[in-house]
Design a protein around this motif. Structure first.
Motif, PDB file in Angstrom:
ATOM      1  N   THR A 169      17.962 -16.268  16.490  1.00  0.00           N
ATOM      2  CA  THR A 169      17.536 -17.442  15.741  1.00  0.00           C
ATOM      3  C   THR A 169      16.125 -17.243  15.231  1.00  0.00           C
ATOM      4  O   THR A 169      15.302 -16.658  15.905  1.00  0.00           O
ATOM      5  CB  THR A 169      17.609 -18.716  16.613  1.00  0.00           C
ATOM      6  OG1 THR A 169      17.095 -19.814  15.867  1.00  0.00           O
ATOM      7  CG2 THR A 169      16.807 -18.573  17.899  1.00  0.00           C
TER       8      THR A 169
ATOM      9  N   TYR B 113      14.339 -19.892  14.475  1.00  0.00           N
ATOM     10  CA  TYR B 113      13.694 -21.182  14.630  1.00  0.00           C
ATOM     11  C   TYR B 113      12.810 -21.241  15.868  1.00  0.00           C
ATOM     12  O   TYR B 113      11.850 -21.985  15.906  1.00  0.00           O
ATOM     13  CB  TYR B 113      14.749 -22.285  14.678  1.00  0.00           C
ATOM     14  CG  TYR B 113      15.548 -22.376  13.396  1.00  0.00           C
ATOM     15  CD1 TYR B 113      16.820 -21.839  13.317  1.00  0.00           C
ATOM     16  CD2 TYR B 113      15.001 -22.965  12.262  1.00  0.00           C
ATOM     17  CE1 TYR B 113      17.550 -21.900  12.133  1.00  0.00           C
ATOM     18  CE2 TYR B 113      15.712 -23.026  11.084  1.00  0.00           C
ATOM     19  CZ  TYR B 113      16.987 -22.503  11.016  1.00  0.00           C
ATOM     20  OH  TYR B 113      17.695 -22.557   9.851  1.00  0.00           O
ATOM     21  N   ILE B 114      13.133 -20.497  16.905  1.00  0.00           N
ATOM     22  CA  ILE B 114      12.305 -20.502  18.095  1.00  0.00           C
ATOM     23  C   ILE B 114      11.056 -19.658  17.846  1.00  0.00           C
ATOM     24  O   ILE B 114      11.136 -18.560  17.321  1.00  0.00           O
ATOM     25  CB  ILE B 114      13.075 -19.948  19.306  1.00  0.00           C
ATOM     26  CG1 ILE B 114      14.237 -20.868  19.661  1.00  0.00           C
ATOM     27  CG2 ILE B 114      12.158 -19.807  20.508  1.00  0.00           C
ATOM     28  CD1 ILE B 114      15.057 -20.379  20.829  1.00  0.00           C
TER      29      ILE B 114
ATOM     30  N   ASN C  51      10.441 -25.263  19.639  1.00  0.00           N
ATOM     31  CA  ASN C  51      11.756 -25.403  19.006  1.00  0.00           C
ATOM     32  C   ASN C  51      12.880 -24.781  19.834  1.00  0.00           C
ATOM     33  O   ASN C  51      13.803 -24.172  19.291  1.00  0.00           O
ATOM     34  CB  ASN C  51      11.767 -24.798  17.595  1.00  0.00           C
ATOM     35  CG  ASN C  51      10.706 -25.405  16.701  1.00  0.00           C
ATOM     36  OD1 ASN C  51      10.474 -26.612  16.734  1.00  0.00           O
ATOM     37  ND2 ASN C  51      10.046 -24.575  15.920  1.00  0.00           N
TER      38      ASN C  51
ATOM     39  N   PRO D  18      16.334 -24.665  21.490  1.00  0.00           N
ATOM     40  CA  PRO D  18      17.550 -25.422  21.114  1.00  0.00           C
ATOM     41  C   PRO D  18      17.855 -26.537  22.107  1.00  0.00           C
ATOM     42  O   PRO D  18      17.615 -26.409  23.313  1.00  0.00           O
ATOM     43  CB  PRO D  18      18.648 -24.340  21.147  1.00  0.00           C
ATOM     44  CG  PRO D  18      17.933 -23.059  20.937  1.00  0.00           C
ATOM     45  CD  PRO D  18      16.591 -23.222  21.594  1.00  0.00           C
ATOM     46  N   GLU D  19      18.374 -27.635  21.592  1.00  0.00           N
ATOM     47  CA  GLU D  19      18.769 -28.743  22.452  1.00  0.00           C
ATOM     48  C   GLU D  19      20.155 -28.490  23.041  1.00  0.00           C
ATOM     49  O   GLU D  19      20.898 -27.641  22.583  1.00  0.00           O
ATOM     50  CB  GLU D  19      18.771 -30.058  21.652  1.00  0.00           C
ATOM     51  CG  GLU D  19      17.393 -30.445  21.105  1.00  0.00           C
ATOM     52  CD  GLU D  19      17.431 -31.739  20.333  1.00  0.00           C
ATOM     53  OE1 GLU D  19      18.527 -32.326  20.196  1.00  0.00           O
ATOM     54  OE2 GLU D  19      16.362 -32.184  19.860  1.00  0.00           O
ATOM     55  N   ASP D  20      20.487 -29.267  24.064  1.00  0.00           N
ATOM     56  CA  ASP D  20      21.806 -29.215  24.703  1.00  0.00           C
ATOM     57  C   ASP D  20      22.159 -27.817  25.194  1.00  0.00           C
ATOM     58  O   ASP D  20      23.296 -27.364  25.065  1.00  0.00           O
ATOM     59  CB  ASP D  20      22.892 -29.708  23.728  1.00  0.00           C
ATOM     60  CG  ASP D  20      22.652 -31.143  23.288  1.00  0.00           C
ATOM     61  OD1 ASP D  20      22.154 -31.921  24.127  1.00  0.00           O
ATOM     62  OD2 ASP D  20      22.932 -31.468  22.131  1.00  0.00           O
ATOM     63  N   ILE D  21      21.166 -27.105  25.745  1.00  0.00           N
ATOM     64  CA  ILE D  21      21.459 -25.798  26.317  1.00  0.00           C
ATOM     65  C   ILE D  21      21.600 -25.936  27.832  1.00  0.00           C
ATOM     66  O   ILE D  21      21.079 -26.884  28.454  1.00  0.00           O
ATOM     67  CB  ILE D  21      20.373 -24.754  25.982  1.00  0.00           C
ATOM     68  CG1 ILE D  21      19.007 -25.180  26.531  1.00  0.00           C
ATOM     69  CG2 ILE D  21      20.316 -24.502  24.492  1.00  0.00           C
ATOM     70  CD1 ILE D  21      17.939 -24.136  26.355  1.00  0.00           C
TER      71      ILE D  21
ATOM     72  N   SER E  54      18.696 -18.028  25.571  1.00  0.00           N
ATOM     73  CA  SER E  54      19.212 -19.325  26.001  1.00  0.00           C
ATOM     74  C   SER E  54      20.732 -19.341  25.932  1.00  0.00           C
ATOM     75  O   SER E  54      21.343 -18.663  25.106  1.00  0.00           O
ATOM     76  CB  SER E  54      18.630 -20.453  25.135  1.00  0.00           C
ATOM     77  OG  SER E  54      19.041 -20.319  23.784  1.00  0.00           O
TER      78      SER E  54
ATOM     79  N   ASP F  56      24.194 -21.964  25.922  1.00  0.00           N
ATOM     80  CA  ASP F  56      24.604 -23.344  25.689  1.00  0.00           C
ATOM     81  C   ASP F  56      25.666 -23.775  26.696  1.00  0.00           C
ATOM     82  O   ASP F  56      26.112 -22.989  27.543  1.00  0.00           O
ATOM     83  CB  ASP F  56      25.081 -23.544  24.251  1.00  0.00           C
ATOM     84  CG  ASP F  56      26.375 -22.805  23.940  1.00  0.00           C
ATOM     85  OD1 ASP F  56      27.049 -22.330  24.875  1.00  0.00           O
ATOM     86  OD2 ASP F  56      26.703 -22.685  22.745  1.00  0.00           O
TER      87      ASP F  56
ATOM     88  N   VAL G 214      22.927 -18.649  22.480  1.00  0.00           N
ATOM     89  CA  VAL G 214      22.586 -19.319  21.226  1.00  0.00           C
ATOM     90  C   VAL G 214      21.281 -18.813  20.626  1.00  0.00           C
ATOM     91  O   VAL G 214      21.009 -19.058  19.453  1.00  0.00           O
ATOM     92  CB  VAL G 214      22.502 -20.851  21.421  1.00  0.00           C
ATOM     93  CG1 VAL G 214      23.859 -21.409  21.777  1.00  0.00           C
ATOM     94  CG2 VAL G 214      21.478 -21.224  22.483  1.00  0.00           C
ATOM     95  N   SER G 215      20.458 -18.117  21.388  1.00  0.00           N
ATOM     96  CA  SER G 215      19.198 -17.639  20.818  1.00  0.00           C
ATOM     97  C   SER G 215      18.669 -16.448  21.597  1.00  0.00           C
ATOM     98  O   SER G 215      18.875 -16.335  22.808  1.00  0.00           O
ATOM     99  CB  SER G 215      18.136 -18.747  20.801  1.00  0.00           C
ATOM    100  OG  SER G 215      17.765 -19.093  22.119  1.00  0.00           O
TER     101      SER G 215
END
Length: 324
Positions: A33, A35-36, A57, A59-62, A123, A125, A131-132
């Motif tokens: 990603t 974004y992080i 940043n 990720p949420e819901d990990i 990370s 999920d 996810v990242s």
């Protein structure tokens, strides 16, 4: 599900860590990603001090995230944090000086020069997929500032100016401690001296640049070896490597990471006026040499520019005494 059962419990064991890190390293759904972002606080750290690898940043819901020492091998795990139970577990690379936080950040206390290198954050999920993957580089200096001048070891290092760049802006990779009798500078996109990822070569004697396959048309290489990337896109973040070729045919390498700042979207950036900043290239000029004042965030509607010299103000601001 079975994947989640190996994450964390109140008594995490080395076998549980091994199962999880094996999964993190081999999952076929691995993705990266842009974004992080990870920033070091403070930006420069000396041996004996503490540094925070501050994560932005995440990720949420990990379900969980883990820190590793290195880039490719996921065997050197430092620590993992399970968000579902607010529990952490240490890995084989944990030295007793690391603390992992719920927001993803990692604190390293009493760092030494051996702590320099690459660190990777991954990370996971709630569906059990990676996810990242974010990699950053830490450089620990033996000691820092002496009257405004950075005094480090003899090895070349690269500074990203600014440390994190917004999409569409420019970033300069500035070289510190270059060796003497340099024959050429060679820049690569990613780690490894492979022709297909070569951006450019700058030949000192010829004062000319030879562009490589990874040249995008937005790069500029200067006489001091610094690399400027114009109009950064989401494809640009990642690791860059500089290879310095000396006249005795010995090659020295240094790495730097380009981090994309996504805290502001392009639509919001247009509403905010950025401050004009000036960087000096090279940072420390020698008598008889050239120096360039590089201007960033210059408004587009400027009709005229004016430069003034005030040596007294510079001396006063630096806190150093001017030598005769």
């Amino acid at each position: 599900m079975g994947r989640s059962s190996v994450l964390l419990c109140k008594q995490s064991t080395p076998r549980q860590w091994l199962l999880l890190t094996t999964f993190l390293g081999t999952c076929c759904h691995l993705s990266c990603t842009d974004y992080i972002t990870v920033r070091t606080v403070p930006p420069q750290v000396a041996s004996g001090e503490s540094v925070l690898l501050s994560v932005h940043n995440l990720p949420e819901d990990i379900l969980a995230f883990a820190w590793f020492k290195g880039v490719k091998s996921m065997k050197h795990g430092i620590a993992i944090y399970g968000l579902h139970k607010n529990l952490s577990a240490t890995g084989p690379a944990h030295s007793g000086r690391e603390t992992i936080y719920r927001n993803g950040s990692l604190l390293l206390e009493r760092v030494t020069e051996k702590d320099s290198g690459f660190y990777t954050l991954r990370s996971l999920d709630k569906q059990g997929e990676i996810v990242s993957t974010t990699t950053m580089q830490l450089h620990v200096y033996p000691f820092l500032w002496n009257c405004g001048r950075l005094d480090t070891s003899s090895k070349p290092t690269i500074e990203s100016v600014p440390p994190s760049v917004a999409e569409g802006e420019s970033v300069l990779f500035r070289i510190h401690n270059p060796p003497e009798n340099i024959e050429a500078f060679i820049w690569f996109k990613q780690i490894g001296a492979f022709k297909k990822i070569e951006i450019a070569q700058y030949i000192i004697d010829r004062k000319s640049t030879v562009w490589g396959p990874a040249y995008s048309g937005r790069e500029t290489v200067y006489q001091d070896g610094s690399l400027l990337i114009h109009g950064v896109t989401q494809k640009d973040p990642g690791l860059y490597m500089l290879q310095i070729v000396r006249t005795d045919m010995i090659r020295e390498e240094a790495q730097v990471q380009l981090q994309l700042d996504t805290s502001l979207s392009p639509c919001c950036m247009a509403l905010i006026s950025s401050k004009v900043t000036i960087n000096v290239v090279p940072q420390y000029a020698t008598e008889g040499g050239d120096v360039r004042f590089q201007v960033h965030n210059l408004p587009r509607d400027v009709k005229a520019l004016s430069w003034e010299e005030d040596l007294r103000r510079v001396v006063s601001a630096s806190g150093c005494q001017l030598q005769p």
